[in-house]
Design a protein around this motif. Sequence first.
Motif, mmCIF file in Angstrom:
data_model
loop_
_atom_site.group_PDB
_atom_site.id
_atom_site.type_symbol
_atom_site.label_atom_id
_atom_site.label_comp_id
_atom_site.label_asym_id
_atom_site.label_seq_id
_atom_site.Cartn_x
_atom_site.Cartn_y
_atom_site.Cartn_z
ATOM 1 N N GLN A 17 0.820 -1.214 0.000
ATOM 2 C CA GLN A 17 0.000 0.000 0.000
ATOM 3 C C GLN A 17 0.851 1.260 0.000
ATOM 4 O O GLN A 17 0.476 2.270 -0.610
ATOM 5 C CB GLN A 17 -0.929 -0.009 1.208
ATOM 6 N N GLU A 53 -9.765 3.346 -9.607
ATOM 7 C CA GLU A 53 -8.351 3.504 -9.265
ATOM 8 C C GLU A 53 -7.711 4.499 -10.205
ATOM 9 O O GLU A 53 -8.083 4.591 -11.382
ATOM 10 C CB GLU A 53 -7.643 2.146 -9.373
ATOM 11 N N ARG A 55 -1.627 7.698 3.269
ATOM 12 C CA ARG A 55 -2.325 7.131 4.430
ATOM 13 C C ARG A 55 -1.426 6.187 5.202
ATOM 14 O O ARG A 55 -1.354 6.234 6.438
ATOM 15 C CB ARG A 55 -3.589 6.399 3.962
ATOM 16 N N THR A 60 -5.462 8.134 -6.452
ATOM 17 C CA THR A 60 -5.855 7.242 -5.351
ATOM 18 C C THR A 60 -4.660 6.406 -4.886
ATOM 19 O O THR A 60 -4.545 6.101 -3.692
ATOM 20 C CB THR A 60 -7.001 6.303 -5.766
ATOM 21 N N ARG A 61 -3.758 6.078 -5.805
ATOM 22 C CA ARG A 61 -2.560 5.329 -5.406
ATOM 23 C C ARG A 61 -1.665 6.185 -4.517
ATOM 24 O O ARG A 61 -1.108 5.704 -3.525
ATOM 25 C CB ARG A 61 -1.801 4.832 -6.645
ATOM 26 N N ARG A 115 -3.179 6.506 -1.097
ATOM 27 C CA ARG A 115 -2.945 5.275 -0.326
ATOM 28 C C ARG A 115 -1.555 5.311 0.310
ATOM 29 O O ARG A 115 -1.382 4.955 1.488
ATOM 30 C CB ARG A 115 -3.104 4.073 -1.244
ATOM 31 N N GLU A 163 -8.958 2.249 3.961
ATOM 32 C CA GLU A 163 -9.135 2.018 2.524
ATOM 33 C C GLU A 163 -10.612 2.189 2.179
ATOM 34 O O GLU A 163 -11.488 1.693 2.878
ATOM 35 C CB GLU A 163 -8.678 0.605 2.168
ATOM 36 N N ARG A 222 -3.331 -1.488 -3.925
ATOM 37 C CA ARG A 222 -4.369 -1.972 -3.019
ATOM 38 C C ARG A 222 -3.995 -3.360 -2.496
ATOM 39 O O ARG A 222 -3.443 -4.185 -3.225
ATOM 40 C CB ARG A 222 -5.704 -2.042 -3.771
ATOM 41 N N CYS A 274 -13.195 -0.722 1.126
ATOM 42 C CA CYS A 274 -12.323 -1.746 1.694
ATOM 43 C C CYS A 274 -12.983 -3.116 1.549
ATOM 44 O O CYS A 274 -14.103 -3.319 2.047
ATOM 45 C CB CYS A 274 -12.045 -1.444 3.170
#
Length: 396
Positions: A307, A354, A365, A358-359, A362, A328, A312, A331
């Motif tokens: 991640q 995606e 996060r 969003t990558r 991630r 996520e 993902r 999720c």
Amino acid sequence: MPVITICDVIQFHSPLSGGIKRYVTDKARFHATLKDVDHCVIVPGSEDRLEVLGKSRFYYVRSLPMVGAVGYRLLLSRWKILNILRKEKPHVLEIGDPYYSAWVALEYARTEGIPAVGYYHSDFPRALDRSVRKYFGPTAARMTSFYIHGYLSRLYGRMEATVAATRRGQDALERLGVGTTRIIPLGVDPKVFYPRKEREEYRRALGVSASDHLILYVGRLAREKNVSRLIPMVDRLIGDGLPAVLCIVGDGELRKKLGKEAARRPYVRMVPYCRSMENLARIYSAADLCVYPGTSETFGYVSVEAQACGTRALVVEGGGAEDTVMGEDPCYLARSSDPEDLAQAAVLSLTAPESAETRWARHCRIAHRFPWHRTFEQLLALYRELAEKRPVRHAA
């Protein structure tokens, strides 16, 4: 602040090992930046030798190979372990496994009056219970569980503190009757594990077309990791018309068997164990989904690393790695490690929206929730706290 000497005693460390090796290697990298910390590690090896990583000294003790576990060895030489400890004179011991070497380390800790800290790296009772139940039935599993719980309770009860990476791990320790526990999550270095630009280049090198979904497994190729469920999982995806390529990265006792199965399928790739963190980050970055099918995990290093590289991760509900995918959105968790359940969750994960944004979100996060420096800062604070106190001497 006075210099503190820390010694890790670790059984499950090998040239091909994963999470525990990453943990102690990252710890050495972190300690190399500190002037008031001295660090050494005792691990099994094919020969007696000393290796220096940063400022940390890794003592490899010549040990016998472990039957059925490729690359692993049994750390059994009491006098060699004690001689290293007498030479290093640590202020704190950290014990990474519940085996013979743990008792030797505890012997030294009691003799010298220094604190011993356990790190609950593997959910040993749960993994053993599953295997015994499968091959010998529930009655044998209950009998084995009784003795294993008693053994672990006696072992960890002799330590000044035992650390778990998650609340679930702490719960497992408390069920064993271990009172002094701490939660210190493991972490990942976001300067190493981040979305790489070479994503398409690596996919082409694997022969993955633009329309294919690249599914990744990274880790030890062992029965307890449920890696054998992955090829049937991708068989189902292909059968349902979802274009997918499965890339299995690692080594272990199942490599030959998996290699034979992969050879019969044009959509399965076998990649050797990856020693370079930089190359591993490129592999993670290339994937669309990283599947982590283990059901007796205590954290989930691979899930966090994937991640952090923007990919993902799919983990099993109740498998121990759920904390790593919190936040996520959406999720999806696999209901079990059964290939059908894994396939159903993989379809949902692969068809979720995606993008590059969003990558990267991630990655951010994970970098915020699991920074590696926080792990070792909290551990170091615990070591100092215990070393400054008069250690509690437990009865033999």
